[in-house]
Design a protein around this motif. Structure first.
Motif, PDB file in Angstrom:
ATOM      1  N   ALA A 146     -28.100 -13.933  55.238  1.00  0.00           N
ATOM      2  CA  ALA A 146     -27.737 -13.180  53.765  1.00  0.00           C
ATOM      3  C   ALA A 146     -29.021 -12.745  53.271  1.00  0.00           C
ATOM      4  CB  ALA A 146     -27.195 -14.230  52.907  1.00  0.00           C
ATOM      5  N   ASN A 147     -30.168 -13.198  53.940  1.00  0.00           N
ATOM      6  CA  ASN A 147     -31.545 -12.819  53.696  1.00  0.00           C
ATOM      7  C   ASN A 147     -32.257 -11.545  54.571  1.00  0.00           C
ATOM      8  OD1 ASN A 147     -33.640 -13.100  51.765  1.00  0.00           O
ATOM      9  ND2 ASN A 147     -34.968 -14.437  53.203  1.00  0.00           N
TER      10      ASN A 147
ATOM     11  N   TRP B 124     -21.065 -18.496  52.715  1.00  0.00           N
ATOM     12  CA  TRP B 124     -21.177 -17.648  51.546  1.00  0.00           C
ATOM     13  C   TRP B 124     -21.670 -18.151  50.340  1.00  0.00           C
ATOM     14  CZ3 TRP B 124     -15.743 -14.930  52.738  1.00  0.00           C
ATOM     15  CH2 TRP B 124     -15.914 -14.164  53.858  1.00  0.00           C
TER      16      TRP B 124
ATOM     17  N   ALA C 254     -25.278 -18.235  50.352  1.00  0.00           N
ATOM     18  CA  ALA C 254     -25.779 -16.849  50.141  1.00  0.00           C
ATOM     19  C   ALA C 254     -25.552 -16.732  48.489  1.00  0.00           C
ATOM     20  CB  ALA C 254     -24.877 -16.110  50.812  1.00  0.00           C
TER      21      ALA C 254
ATOM     22  N   GLN D 296     -31.532 -15.342  48.340  1.00  0.00           N
ATOM     23  CA  GLN D 296     -31.065 -14.458  49.522  1.00  0.00           C
ATOM     24  C   GLN D 296     -30.752 -12.877  49.187  1.00  0.00           C
ATOM     25  OE1 GLN D 296     -30.180 -16.290  52.829  1.00  0.00           O
ATOM     26  NE2 GLN D 296     -31.866 -17.069  51.470  1.00  0.00           N
TER      27      GLN D 296
ATOM     28  N   ASN E 190     -29.242 -10.582  50.011  1.00  0.00           N
ATOM     29  CA  ASN E 190     -27.886  -9.740  50.253  1.00  0.00           C
ATOM     30  C   ASN E 190     -26.823 -10.659  49.231  1.00  0.00           C
ATOM     31  OD1 ASN E 190     -28.535  -7.881  51.931  1.00  0.00           O
ATOM     32  ND2 ASN E 190     -28.393  -9.111  53.685  1.00  0.00           N
ATOM     33  N   ALA E 191     -27.437 -11.472  48.222  1.00  0.00           N
ATOM     34  CA  ALA E 191     -26.284 -12.349  47.390  1.00  0.00           C
ATOM     35  C   ALA E 191     -25.590 -11.317  46.820  1.00  0.00           C
ATOM     36  CB  ALA E 191     -27.154 -13.226  46.554  1.00  0.00           C
TER      37      ALA E 191
ATOM     38  N   ALA F 118     -24.445 -10.292  56.548  1.00  0.00           N
ATOM     39  CA  ALA F 118     -24.519 -11.015  55.451  1.00  0.00           C
ATOM     40  C   ALA F 118     -23.507 -12.194  55.377  1.00  0.00           C
ATOM     41  CB  ALA F 118     -24.584 -10.240  53.961  1.00  0.00           C
TER      42      ALA F 118
END
Length: 542
Positions: A51-52, A120, A123, A130, A132-133, A187
């Protein structure tokens, strides 16, 4: 992402690399590395947390070491179930997800519904920072884990519920008909328990559930991937592993390929494209891909965001002769952009060849007029920043500036501004340090128009690097997401896309083909629609 990898930020061109010898470049079919594929690569911006990671170099690894609920067909791009046995909904808001049984991570740890839910939740929690949060903002409870202001008031998303070891449910905050298409983006990868218990250990040697496992990584030199013995998916490796060798110069990587010290190079230098087929004795392939190059603006700088500047931005776009750039520099492996998506989507998924119109059309007279009507370029000088270590960006940046200078009758009005490495370039962008236009290449995370719009232009999105914000655009994006009729939803997305174009939020330049060359030591080399080699299919001779 993966918006500018989700997508995904395209690393760009080619780097001079460490020599093949420095990378431990023993023959891919001899010695201790017999059976391994030696491939061109560069260090990612961040450690490989799914996710990062929103750039292509990190994404290239995540694609090999993780299997998501969905995966995208390497030939068609179609989203198909992978770790998911089924994803069902009756209202486009509440989803029940069942996993295939017997899944494991590469360390032998069982993969369960909790592996996804925990990943999830991690994230989506703002304190974990992160990149892509935002991709989890559609799940109920995101406003509590990542509030726009203040500290989180919840540690987990209320919309996620574990039912049993192989089942979990997802409640979105509102209807989102195409939401399952997203789930192949990395992600949304599951994470093993050791990610949370031994985080530093994980960062040094990430553990996933995909076709390959990380064996070792020495930053600046080499990542070694080996087949994951627990992988049960459809893409079992046809080789003994992949050696991702770090190159910091595209021409050096190309020379290493020609010398037989590299097996797969998907970063052919622009100046070599016209020669590649002959140089490589036919071991060369190019095909359309879901990626493009563009230039965007720092809307957080008042001089680029004041009234009238939309005319200047539009004039700059119309001052660039895309046709000449793509033909003279890239030998037809680039195509002038006519919308903000990609032809590989097809019309059904949002590509529209008529959408950009005048804004993407070279018109020197109208361009100069618009720039003057808008008050001129701020300060009278324009720089286009780009990373200089990969993808031959200098060539197009210089050519675009030459085109702009001719229109303005000033050979010093526009100059390219190289930044040494992709990592430094991205760091300047994410810190909001850009003073003028800058490269904004994009590689799709999943094949749908929504992925070419939400991450890049919606207010507060993960790859909205220019910090542009428009309420009408955001409203249309929400309306499109809630529409359960896919065709109607796509039409609404295109209405939103028109707003971006008419406000000249970025300057679309050209769609970029994927290109790849390979040595005589390997066979079955192909690219997927994301322009990434399908490593699991590559065979090593001998």
């Amino acid at each position: 992402m993966r918006g500018a990898k989700s997508a995904t930020w395209i690393a760009g061109a080619i780097a001079i690399a460490l020599s093949a010898t420095a990378c431990g470049g023993s023959s891919g079919s001899s010695g201790a590395e017999a059976g391994f594929v030696r491939a061109n690569w560069g260090d990612p911006q961040n450690p490989l947390e799914p996710a990062n990671t929103n750039e292509v170099l990190g994404g290239k690894v995540l694609d090999q070491i993780f299997m998501n609920l969905k995966e995208y067909d390497p030939k068609t791009g179609e989203a198909k179930n992978a770790a998911a046995e089924s994803i069902e909904t009756s209202d486009a808001q509440n989803f029940t997800i069942k996993l295939k049984k017997g899944l494991k991570f590469s360390n032998g740890e069982p993969l369960t519904a909790k592996s996804f839910v925990d990943a999830w939740n991690y994230a989506a929690l703002a304190t974990n920072k992160q990149k892509n949060a935002y991709f989890f903002s559609d799940i109920e409870g995101y406003d509590k884990t990542s509030p726009e202001e203040g500290k989180p008031t919840a540690q987990t998303l209320s919309g996620l519920k574990v039912v049993d070891d192989t089942t979990f449910t997802v409640k979105l905050s509102k209807k989102f008909g195409t939401w399952p298409v997203r789930l192949g983006y990395k992600a949304f990868s599951p994470l093993p328990k050791m990610f949370f218990d031994k985080h530093e250990e994980y960062l040094k040697k990430p553990v996933g559930n995909g076709p390959y496992a990380v064996d070792s990584y020495e930053r600046g030199k080499l990542m070694k991937l080996v087949p994951n013995k627990y992988y049960t998916g459809d893409h079992k490796p046809q080789n003994k592993g992949v050696l991702l060798q770090v190159f910091t110069d595209s021409n050096a990587a190309y020379a290493a390929l020609q010398a037989g010290n590299l097996d797969v190079n998907d970063d052919i230098p622009a100046e070599q494209i016209k020669n590649a087929k002959n140089d490589l004795k036919g071991n060369y392939h190019t095909q359309p891909a879901g990626l493009y190059q563009a230039v965007t603006f720092p809307f957080y700088k008042p001089e680029w965001n004041k009234p009238g500047m939309e005319k200047v931005r539009k004039g700059i776009s119309m001052a660039i002769d895309r046709k000449s750039i793509t033909e003279k520099i890239y030998n037809g492996t680039r195509t002038p952009m006519v919308d903000l998506t990609s032809p590989v989507l097809g019309e059904a998924n949002g590509y529209d060849k008529n959408l950009c119109g005048d804004v993407c059309t070279y018109n020197p007279t109208e361009a100069k007029k618009l720039i003057e009507e808008g008050g001129g370029i701020p300060g009278g000088k324009l720089t286009i920043s780009y990373n200089a270590d990969k993808d031959s960006h200098k060539q197009w940046a210089d050519a675009a500036c030459n085109s702009i200078n001719k229109v303005l009758g000033d050979d010093k009005a526009c100059v390219g501004n190289p930044v040494g490495t992709f990592g430094d370039f991205r760091n300047q962008i994410t810190k909001g340090e850009m003073n003028g236009p800058f490269r904004a290449g994009w590689q799709m995370d999943y094949p749908h128009i929504e992925n070419f719009l939400t991450p890049l232009y919606k207010t507060g999105s993960s790859s909205n690097d220019g910090k542009w914000s428009n309420k009408e655009f955001d409203k249309l994006m929400d309306e499109a997401a809630a529409e359960t009729d896919i065709k109607k939803a796509t039409d609404i997305y295109k209405q939103a896309e028109k707003i971006v174009i008419q406000d000249a939020v970025n300057i679309p330049l050209f769609y970029q083909n994927g290109t790849v060359g390979w040595s005589d030591k390997v066979s079955d080399v192909t690219l997927n629609p994301f322009s990434v080699p399908v490593f699991s299919d590559i065979k090593v001779k001998g």
